[in-house]
Design a protein around this motif. Structure first.
Motif, PDB file in Angstrom:
ATOM      1  N   PHE A  11       0.829  -1.215   0.000  1.00 44.63           N
ATOM      2  CA  PHE A  11       0.000   0.000   0.000  1.00 44.63           C
ATOM      3  C   PHE A  11       0.858   1.257   0.000  1.00 44.63           C
ATOM      4  O   PHE A  11       0.661   2.160  -0.824  1.00 44.63           O
ATOM      5  CB  PHE A  11      -0.932  -0.028   1.210  1.00 44.63           C
ATOM      6  N   VAL A  12       1.817   1.336   0.892  1.00 47.88           N
ATOM      7  CA  VAL A  12       2.650   2.539   1.019  1.00 47.88           C
ATOM      8  C   VAL A  12       3.525   2.717  -0.228  1.00 47.88           C
ATOM      9  O   VAL A  12       3.694   3.841  -0.726  1.00 47.88           O
ATOM     10  CB  VAL A  12       3.503   2.471   2.305  1.00 47.88           C
ATOM     11  N   PHE A  13       4.072   1.627  -0.752  1.00 44.99           N
ATOM     12  CA  PHE A  13       4.917   1.691  -1.934  1.00 44.99           C
ATOM     13  C   PHE A  13       4.161   2.261  -3.134  1.00 44.99           C
ATOM     14  O   PHE A  13       4.600   3.213  -3.764  1.00 44.99           O
ATOM     15  CB  PHE A  13       5.440   0.281  -2.248  1.00 44.99           C
ATOM     16  N   PHE A  14       3.020   1.692  -3.427  1.00 47.02           N
ATOM     17  CA  PHE A  14       2.267   2.156  -4.584  1.00 47.02           C
ATOM     18  C   PHE A  14       1.601   3.510  -4.339  1.00 47.02           C
ATOM     19  O   PHE A  14       1.355   4.256  -5.288  1.00 47.02           O
ATOM     20  CB  PHE A  14       1.245   1.107  -5.028  1.00 47.02           C
ATOM     21  N   PHE A  15       1.335   3.845  -3.096  1.00 46.46           N
ATOM     22  CA  PHE A  15       0.823   5.174  -2.785  1.00 46.46           C
ATOM     23  C   PHE A  15       1.869   6.231  -3.113  1.00 46.46           C
ATOM     24  O   PHE A  15       1.546   7.298  -3.645  1.00 46.46           O
ATOM     25  CB  PHE A  15       0.403   5.255  -1.315  1.00 46.46           C
ATOM     26  N   GLY A  16       3.130   5.946  -2.802  1.00 46.21           N
ATOM     27  CA  GLY A  16       4.211   6.872  -3.136  1.00 46.21           C
ATOM     28  C   GLY A  16       4.355   7.061  -4.633  1.00 46.21           C
ATOM     29  O   GLY A  16       4.544   8.184  -5.112  1.00 46.21           O
ATOM     30  N   ILE A  17       4.249   5.976  -5.397  1.00 44.40           N
ATOM     31  CA  ILE A  17       4.315   6.081  -6.852  1.00 44.40           C
ATOM     32  C   ILE A  17       3.140   6.899  -7.377  1.00 44.40           C
ATOM     33  O   ILE A  17       3.304   7.778  -8.234  1.00 44.40           O
ATOM     34  CB  ILE A  17       4.329   4.678  -7.499  1.00 44.40           C
ATOM     35  N   ASN A  18       1.960   6.605  -6.884  1.00 46.33           N
ATOM     36  CA  ASN A  18       0.758   7.284  -7.357  1.00 46.33           C
ATOM     37  C   ASN A  18       0.803   8.783  -7.051  1.00 46.33           C
ATOM     38  O   ASN A  18       0.394   9.605  -7.885  1.00 46.33           O
ATOM     39  CB  ASN A  18      -0.480   6.650  -6.733  1.00 46.33           C
ATOM     40  N   GLN A  19       1.286   9.159  -5.895  1.00 46.56           N
ATOM     41  CA  GLN A  19       1.330  10.575  -5.542  1.00 46.56           C
ATOM     42  C   GLN A  19       2.296  11.338  -6.430  1.00 46.56           C
ATOM     43  O   GLN A  19       2.028  12.475  -6.810  1.00 46.56           O
ATOM     44  CB  GLN A  19       1.694  10.763  -4.068  1.00 46.56           C
ATOM     45  N   TYR A  20       3.423  10.720  -6.770  1.00 45.13           N
ATOM     46  CA  TYR A  20       4.341  11.415  -7.665  1.00 45.13           C
ATOM     47  C   TYR A  20       3.732  11.556  -9.059  1.00 45.13           C
ATOM     48  O   TYR A  20       3.844  12.604  -9.691  1.00 45.13           O
ATOM     49  CB  TYR A  20       5.688  10.708  -7.764  1.00 45.13           C
ATOM     50  N   LEU A  21       3.106  10.517  -9.555  1.00 43.75           N
ATOM     51  CA  LEU A  21       2.521  10.589 -10.891  1.00 43.75           C
ATOM     52  C   LEU A  21       1.351  11.563 -10.947  1.00 43.75           C
ATOM     53  O   LEU A  21       1.075  12.140 -12.000  1.00 43.75           O
ATOM     54  CB  LEU A  21       2.064   9.200 -11.343  1.00 43.75           C
ATOM     55  N   TYR A  22       0.672  11.764  -9.829  1.00 41.04           N
ATOM     56  CA  TYR A  22      -0.464  12.670  -9.799  1.00 41.04           C
ATOM     57  C   TYR A  22      -0.021  14.132  -9.752  1.00 41.04           C
ATOM     58  O   TYR A  22      -0.534  14.972 -10.474  1.00 41.04           O
ATOM     59  CB  TYR A  22      -1.366  12.343  -8.614  1.00 41.04           C
ATOM     60  N   TYR A  23       0.951  14.461  -8.890  1.00 46.93           N
ATOM     61  CA  TYR A  23       1.356  15.857  -8.710  1.00 46.93           C
ATOM     62  C   TYR A  23       2.544  16.265  -9.583  1.00 46.93           C
ATOM     63  O   TYR A  23       2.607  17.390 -10.052  1.00 46.93           O
ATOM     64  CB  TYR A  23       1.687  16.139  -7.241  1.00 46.93           C
ATOM     65  N   GLU A  24       3.528  15.404  -9.746  1.00 44.95           N
ATOM     66  CA  GLU A  24       4.726  15.645 -10.549  1.00 44.95           C
ATOM     67  C   GLU A  24       5.463  16.921 -10.151  1.00 44.95           C
ATOM     68  O   GLU A  24       5.829  17.740 -10.999  1.00 44.95           O
ATOM     69  CB  GLU A  24       4.387  15.657 -12.035  1.00 44.95           C
ATOM     70  N   THR A  25       5.684  17.101  -8.869  1.00 41.02           N
ATOM     71  CA  THR A  25       6.490  18.219  -8.381  1.00 41.02           C
ATOM     72  C   THR A  25       7.715  17.662  -7.683  1.00 41.02           C
ATOM     73  O   THR A  25       7.811  16.469  -7.401  1.00 41.02           O
ATOM     74  CB  THR A  25       5.698  19.100  -7.399  1.00 41.02           C
ATOM     75  N   ARG A  26       8.643  18.552  -7.383  1.00 34.99           N
ATOM     76  CA  ARG A  26       9.863  18.118  -6.712  1.00 34.99           C
ATOM     77  C   ARG A  26       9.563  17.639  -5.284  1.00 34.99           C
ATOM     78  O   ARG A  26      10.124  16.655  -4.824  1.00 34.99           O
ATOM     79  CB  ARG A  26      10.870  19.263  -6.671  1.00 34.99           C
ATOM     80  N   LEU A  27       8.676  18.339  -4.603  1.00 35.98           N
ATOM     81  CA  LEU A  27       8.308  17.931  -3.250  1.00 35.98           C
ATOM     82  C   LEU A  27       7.633  16.561  -3.250  1.00 35.98           C
ATOM     83  O   LEU A  27       7.941  15.709  -2.408  1.00 35.98           O
ATOM     84  CB  LEU A  27       7.367  18.965  -2.619  1.00 35.98           C
ATOM     85  N   SER A  28       6.736  16.324  -4.203  1.00 38.70           N
ATOM     86  CA  SER A  28       6.081  15.011  -4.257  1.00 38.70           C
ATOM     87  C   SER A  28       7.074  13.919  -4.637  1.00 38.70           C
ATOM     88  O   SER A  28       6.908  12.763  -4.254  1.00 38.70           O
ATOM     89  CB  SER A  28       4.899  15.028  -5.218  1.00 38.70           C
ATOM     90  N   LEU A  29       8.132  14.276  -5.377  1.00 39.83           N
ATOM     91  CA  LEU A  29       9.179  13.309  -5.696  1.00 39.83           C
ATOM     92  C   LEU A  29       9.909  12.877  -4.432  1.00 39.83           C
ATOM     93  O   LEU A  29      10.109  11.675  -4.199  1.00 39.83           O
ATOM     94  CB  LEU A  29      10.169  13.894  -6.699  1.00 39.83           C
ATOM     95  N   PHE A  30      10.291  13.832  -3.586  1.00 46.93           N
ATOM     96  CA  PHE A  30      11.005  13.497  -2.359  1.00 46.93           C
ATOM     97  C   PHE A  30      10.116  12.704  -1.401  1.00 46.93           C
ATOM     98  O   PHE A  30      10.560  11.727  -0.794  1.00 46.93           O
ATOM     99  CB  PHE A  30      11.541  14.758  -1.679  1.00 46.93           C
ATOM    100  N   ILE A  31       8.877  13.110  -1.269  1.00 47.07           N
ATOM    101  CA  ILE A  31       7.952  12.384  -0.406  1.00 47.07           C
ATOM    102  C   ILE A  31       7.682  10.991  -0.978  1.00 47.07           C
ATOM    103  O   ILE A  31       7.616  10.007  -0.244  1.00 47.07           O
ATOM    104  CB  ILE A  31       6.654  13.185  -0.212  1.00 47.07           C
ATOM    105  N   GLY A  32       7.558  10.903  -2.288  1.00 51.32           N
ATOM    106  CA  GLY A  32       7.356   9.613  -2.941  1.00 51.32           C
ATOM    107  C   GLY A  32       8.525   8.677  -2.732  1.00 51.32           C
ATOM    108  O   GLY A  32       8.341   7.476  -2.524  1.00 51.32           O
ATOM    109  N   ILE A  33       9.750   9.209  -2.776  1.00 50.63           N
ATOM    110  CA  ILE A  33      10.937   8.382  -2.531  1.00 50.63           C
ATOM    111  C   ILE A  33      10.933   7.847  -1.109  1.00 50.63           C
ATOM    112  O   ILE A  33      11.246   6.677  -0.866  1.00 50.63           O
ATOM    113  CB  ILE A  33      12.225   9.170  -2.843  1.00 50.63           C
TER     114      ILE A  33
END
Length: 96
Positions: free
Chosen positions: A45-67
């Motif tokens: 759940f957490v792994f794919f949530f991180g991927i989904n959030q980056y693909l949804y927002y596509e910002t630098r902050l969402s990239l770091f949080i996604g990582i």
């Protein structure tokens, strides 16, 4: 991109299912096994949530949080799989 929300939803439902089964069980070994299965699905759940959030927002902050979510999800998944294997073998020894 409907696949990631579907995986997230399924993983969350299995996590809730195993947590409910954990409460219903009286055997401590079975509780530990159910908890390890729940950890596995929480990691997914957490792994794919991180991927989904980056693909949804596509910002630098969402990239770091996604990582961070990817790393935490992968660690949780690895820990869950490892303990599931352990408790599965212990449960089979206990049954025999």
């Amino acid at each position: 991109m409907i696949i990631f929300p579907t995986i997230i939803l399924i993983a969350f439902l299995f996590y809730i299912y195993y947590k409910v089964m954990l409460v219903k069980s009286r055997d401590p070994l079975q509780q530990a096994y159910m908890n390890s299965k729940a950890k596995t699905f929480l990691g997914i759940f957490v792994f794919f949530f991180g991927i989904n959030q980056y693909l949804y927002y596509e910002t630098r902050l969402s990239l770091f949080i996604g990582i961070v979510f990817l790393v935490l999800g992968a660690l949780q998944f690895r820990l869950g799989v490892k303990s599931t294997r352990h408790y599965r073998s212990e449960y089979s020894k206990h049954r025999a």
